[in-house]
Write a protein that holds these residues in place. Structure first.
Motif, PDB file in Angstrom:
ATOM      1  N   ILE A   1      -3.884  25.348  17.852  1.00 36.58           N
ATOM      2  CA  ILE A   1      -3.467  26.284  16.812  1.00 36.58           C
ATOM      3  C   ILE A   1      -4.175  27.620  16.981  1.00 36.58           C
ATOM      4  CG2 ILE A   1      -3.477  26.730  14.324  1.00 36.58           C
ATOM      5  CD1 ILE A   1      -3.126  23.727  13.897  1.00 36.58           C
ATOM      6  N   VAL A   2      -5.482  27.565  17.244  1.00 40.89           N
ATOM      7  CA  VAL A   2      -6.250  28.792  17.465  1.00 40.89           C
ATOM      8  C   VAL A   2      -5.707  29.547  18.673  1.00 40.89           C
ATOM      9  CG1 VAL A   2      -8.510  29.701  18.105  1.00 40.89           C
ATOM     10  CG2 VAL A   2      -8.336  27.938  16.342  1.00 40.89           C
ATOM     11  N   SER A   3      -5.388  28.812  19.755  1.00 38.14           N
ATOM     12  CA  SER A   3      -4.844  29.457  20.956  1.00 38.14           C
ATOM     13  C   SER A   3      -3.523  30.148  20.656  1.00 38.14           C
ATOM     14  CB  SER A   3      -4.642  28.421  22.066  1.00 38.14           C
ATOM     15  OG  SER A   3      -5.863  27.859  22.454  1.00 38.14           O
ATOM     16  N   GLY A   4      -2.679  29.471  19.864  1.00 39.49           N
ATOM     17  CA  GLY A   4      -1.381  30.054  19.537  1.00 39.49           C
ATOM     18  C   GLY A   4      -1.496  31.328  18.748  1.00 39.49           C
ATOM     19  N   PHE A   5      -2.329  31.322  17.711  1.00 39.82           N
ATOM     20  CA  PHE A   5      -2.525  32.545  16.935  1.00 39.82           C
ATOM     21  C   PHE A   5      -3.185  33.625  17.781  1.00 39.82           C
ATOM     22  CE2 PHE A   5      -2.420  29.686  13.055  1.00 39.82           C
ATOM     23  CZ  PHE A   5      -1.181  30.147  12.644  1.00 39.82           C
ATOM     24  N   GLY A   6      -4.014  33.197  18.729  1.00 44.44           N
ATOM     25  CA  GLY A   6      -4.697  34.162  19.599  1.00 44.44           C
ATOM     26  C   GLY A   6      -3.763  34.946  20.486  1.00 44.44           C
ATOM     27  N   VAL A   7      -2.632  34.337  20.886  1.00 44.36           N
ATOM     28  CA  VAL A   7      -1.679  35.052  21.737  1.00 44.36           C
ATOM     29  C   VAL A   7      -0.587  35.742  20.928  1.00 44.36           C
ATOM     30  CG1 VAL A   7      -2.104  33.582  23.729  1.00 44.36           C
ATOM     31  CG2 VAL A   7      -0.267  32.980  22.132  1.00 44.36           C
ATOM     32  N   GLY A   8      -0.636  35.622  19.591  1.00 46.68           N
ATOM     33  CA  GLY A   8       0.278  36.406  18.768  1.00 46.68           C
ATOM     34  C   GLY A   8       1.288  35.634  17.954  1.00 46.68           C
ATOM     35  N   ALA A   9       1.113  34.301  17.818  1.00 43.91           N
ATOM     36  CA  ALA A   9       2.047  33.532  16.992  1.00 43.91           C
ATOM     37  C   ALA A   9       1.866  33.875  15.518  1.00 43.91           C
ATOM     38  CB  ALA A   9       1.821  32.035  17.201  1.00 43.91           C
ATOM     39  N   ASP A  10       2.940  33.744  14.754  1.00 38.29           N
ATOM     40  CA  ASP A  10       2.890  33.999  13.317  1.00 38.29           C
ATOM     41  C   ASP A  10       2.831  32.720  12.494  1.00 38.29           C
ATOM     42  OD1 ASP A  10       3.425  37.076  12.935  1.00 38.29           O
ATOM     43  OD2 ASP A  10       4.793  36.413  14.498  1.00 38.29           O
ATOM     44  N   ASP A  11       3.261  31.597  13.085  1.00 41.31           N
ATOM     45  CA  ASP A  11       3.269  30.343  12.326  1.00 41.31           C
ATOM     46  C   ASP A  11       3.449  29.192  13.298  1.00 41.31           C
ATOM     47  OD1 ASP A  11       3.187  28.619  10.203  1.00 41.31           O
ATOM     48  OD2 ASP A  11       4.965  29.411   9.190  1.00 41.31           O
ATOM     49  N   TYR A  12       3.174  27.979  12.811  1.00 40.29           N
ATOM     50  CA  TYR A  12       3.346  26.749  13.565  1.00 40.29           C
ATOM     51  C   TYR A  12       4.285  25.818  12.817  1.00 40.29           C
ATOM     52  CZ  TYR A  12       0.035  26.709  17.464  1.00 40.29           C
ATOM     53  OH  TYR A  12      -0.597  26.923  18.658  1.00 40.29           O
ATOM     54  N   ILE A  13       5.220  25.218  13.535  1.00 43.67           N
ATOM     55  CA  ILE A  13       6.079  24.181  12.992  1.00 43.67           C
ATOM     56  C   ILE A  13       5.817  22.926  13.824  1.00 43.67           C
ATOM     57  CG2 ILE A  13       8.415  23.476  12.412  1.00 43.67           C
ATOM     58  CD1 ILE A  13       7.560  26.048  11.011  1.00 43.67           C
ATOM     59  N   VAL A  14       5.366  21.862  13.188  1.00 43.36           N
ATOM     60  CA  VAL A  14       4.996  20.653  13.908  1.00 43.36           C
ATOM     61  C   VAL A  14       6.188  19.710  14.002  1.00 43.36           C
ATOM     62  CG1 VAL A  14       3.455  18.654  13.969  1.00 43.36           C
ATOM     63  CG2 VAL A  14       2.599  20.869  13.163  1.00 43.36           C
ATOM     64  N   LYS A  15       6.473  19.244  15.220  1.00 47.20           N
ATOM     65  CA  LYS A  15       7.541  18.272  15.450  1.00 47.20           C
ATOM     66  C   LYS A  15       7.041  16.874  15.092  1.00 47.20           C
ATOM     67  CE  LYS A  15       9.548  20.731  19.418  1.00 47.20           C
ATOM     68  NZ  LYS A  15       9.843  20.619  20.864  1.00 47.20           N
ATOM     69  N   PRO A  16       7.896  16.004  14.577  1.00 45.36           N
ATOM     70  CA  PRO A  16       9.269  16.271  14.117  1.00 45.36           C
ATOM     71  C   PRO A  16       9.247  17.035  12.796  1.00 45.36           C
ATOM     72  CG  PRO A  16       8.672  14.025  13.619  1.00 45.36           C
ATOM     73  CD  PRO A  16       7.510  14.594  14.391  1.00 45.36           C
ATOM     74  N   PHE A  17      10.207  17.910  12.591  1.00 44.32           N
ATOM     75  CA  PHE A  17      10.214  18.741  11.393  1.00 44.32           C
ATOM     76  C   PHE A  17      11.493  18.519  10.597  1.00 44.32           C
ATOM     77  CE2 PHE A  17      11.376  21.258  15.160  1.00 44.32           C
ATOM     78  CZ  PHE A  17      12.710  21.476  14.905  1.00 44.32           C
ATOM     79  N   ASN A  18      11.427  18.844   9.323  1.00 46.35           N
ATOM     80  CA  ASN A  18      12.585  18.805   8.447  1.00 46.35           C
ATOM     81  C   ASN A  18      13.339  20.122   8.593  1.00 46.35           C
ATOM     82  OD1 ASN A  18      13.758  19.655   5.645  1.00 46.35           O
ATOM     83  ND2 ASN A  18      13.702  17.426   5.596  1.00 46.35           N
ATOM     84  N   LEU A  19      14.636  20.067   8.852  1.00 45.69           N
ATOM     85  CA  LEU A  19      15.407  21.290   9.095  1.00 45.69           C
ATOM     86  C   LEU A  19      15.402  22.238   7.903  1.00 45.69           C
ATOM     87  CD1 LEU A  19      18.497  20.080  11.137  1.00 45.69           C
ATOM     88  CD2 LEU A  19      16.788  21.753  11.865  1.00 45.69           C
ATOM     89  N   ASP A  20      15.473  21.696   6.711  1.00 47.27           N
ATOM     90  CA  ASP A  20      15.465  22.562   5.532  1.00 47.27           C
ATOM     91  C   ASP A  20      14.116  23.269   5.383  1.00 47.27           C
ATOM     92  OD1 ASP A  20      18.084  22.022   4.773  1.00 47.27           O
ATOM     93  OD2 ASP A  20      17.509  20.272   3.586  1.00 47.27           O
ATOM     94  N   GLU A  21      13.031  22.564   5.711  1.00 48.55           N
ATOM     95  CA  GLU A  21      11.714  23.206   5.666  1.00 48.55           C
ATOM     96  C   GLU A  21      11.626  24.286   6.731  1.00 48.55           C
ATOM     97  OE1 GLU A  21       6.970  22.269   6.384  1.00 48.55           O
ATOM     98  OE2 GLU A  21       8.363  20.600   6.118  1.00 48.55           O
ATOM     99  N   LEU A  22      12.133  23.990   7.925  1.00 47.80           N
ATOM    100  CA  LEU A  22      12.153  24.989   8.988  1.00 47.80           C
ATOM    101  C   LEU A  22      12.958  26.205   8.555  1.00 47.80           C
ATOM    102  CD1 LEU A  22      11.629  25.939  11.894  1.00 47.80           C
ATOM    103  CD2 LEU A  22      13.674  24.656  12.582  1.00 47.80           C
ATOM    104  N   GLY A  23      14.122  25.960   7.950  1.00 51.02           N
ATOM    105  CA  GLY A  23      14.954  27.069   7.477  1.00 51.02           C
ATOM    106  C   GLY A  23      14.252  27.913   6.441  1.00 51.02           C
ATOM    107  N   ALA A  24      13.510  27.259   5.543  1.00 48.47           N
ATOM    108  CA  ALA A  24      12.774  28.001   4.516  1.00 48.47           C
ATOM    109  C   ALA A  24      11.670  28.839   5.139  1.00 48.47           C
ATOM    110  CB  ALA A  24      12.181  27.020   3.499  1.00 48.47           C
ATOM    111  N   ARG A  25      11.003  28.295   6.150  1.00 49.10           N
ATOM    112  CA  ARG A  25       9.952  29.058   6.839  1.00 49.10           C
ATOM    113  C   ARG A  25      10.549  30.276   7.531  1.00 49.10           C
ATOM    114  NH1 ARG A  25       5.336  26.305   8.965  1.00 49.10           N
ATOM    115  NH2 ARG A  25       4.693  24.673   7.531  1.00 49.10           N
ATOM    116  N   VAL A  26      11.671  30.077   8.183  1.00 50.25           N
ATOM    117  CA  VAL A  26      12.333  31.188   8.873  1.00 50.25           C
ATOM    118  C   VAL A  26      12.717  32.280   7.876  1.00 50.25           C
ATOM    119  CG1 VAL A  26      14.463  31.853  10.078  1.00 50.25           C
ATOM    120  CG2 VAL A  26      13.165  29.849  10.846  1.00 50.25           C
TER     121      VAL A  26
END
Length: 223
Positions: A86-111
């Motif tokens: 997670i730290v590495s991802g934010f370090g290269v410029g990510a804005d958020d993390y979605i962990v698989k498997p994910f709920n599509l409605d939750e993913l849609g709300a995050r987007v």
């Protein structure tokens, strides 16, 4: 024009699932690997859903390569949950993390949440505050104490030129060329009249003198 999403994942089933979910509301682009993702970025997506665990070029590498050139939100899709990842991802410029498997409605709300935040950021970037005066350059409006001040096109053009270059002195000829262009059918004396009108309109709402005369030189913005 629909908001544009870029989905990057090497698992065809996940790509197809997300595309089916988002296509009714967004213009969806897809990529199956890092190289394809780099090519699709030229389409200027508004948000990128980027899988980390891809062969050859992983999502971290893709994000690192594009982040300097892409300002849109990047959401990582990953099965990894270690804090170091997670730290590495934010370090290269990510804005958020979605962990698989994910709920599509939750993913849609995050987007949706990230797109709303990005829209607010872009809107705010077009507005500048100078004490009690707020200038919205996109809407071409100026407001003092919730009262909108009406300017003609040329008046607002001058207001925009001076306020976006606060402290810089512009002589009449330079203002005229910037606002009317070299092919204008008037002369620099026209600038004086427009400055007078701008000052009068601002003065009806605030006692602050926003446009300062620099004698022998021209005008500058005093924000």
């Amino acid at each position: 024009m629909k908001t544009k999403l870029l989905i990057v994942d090497d698992e065809p089933g996940i790509v197809d699932m997300m595309r089916s979910y988002f296509e009714p509301h967004y213009d969806v682009l897809t990529a199956r690997n890092g190289d394809e993702a780099l090519q699709k970025v030229s389409a200027a997506p508004d948000l990128i859903l980027l899988d980390i665990n891809m062969p050859e070029m992983d999502g971290l590498t893709v994000c690192r390569k594009i982040r300097e050139y892409v300002a849109c939100p990047i959401l990582f899709l990953t099965a990894r949950i270690e804090s170091a990842d997670i730290v590495s991802g934010f370090g290269v410029g990510a804005d958020d993390y979605i962990v698989k498997p994910f709920n599509l409605d939750e993913l849609g709300a995050r987007v949706e949440a990230h797109l709303r935040r990005e829209q607010r950021r872009q809107n705010n970037a077009s507005v500048r505050f100078f004490g009690e005066l707020a200038i919205d350059y996109s809407a071409r409006t100026a407001v003092v104490h919730e009262e909108q001040i009406s300017f003609s096109k040329r008046e607002f053009d001058i207001l925009e030129l001076l306020s976006l270059n606060a402290g810089q002195v512009f002589d009449r000829e330079r203002i005229y060329e910037a606002v009317w262009g070299l092919d204008g059918d008037g002369n620099s004396d026209t600038v004086m009249e427009h400055i007078r009108k701008i000052r009068a309109k601002l003065g009806a709402h605030t006692s602050h003198s926003y446009i300062e005369t620099v004698w022998g030189c021209g005008y500058k913005w005093n924000g």
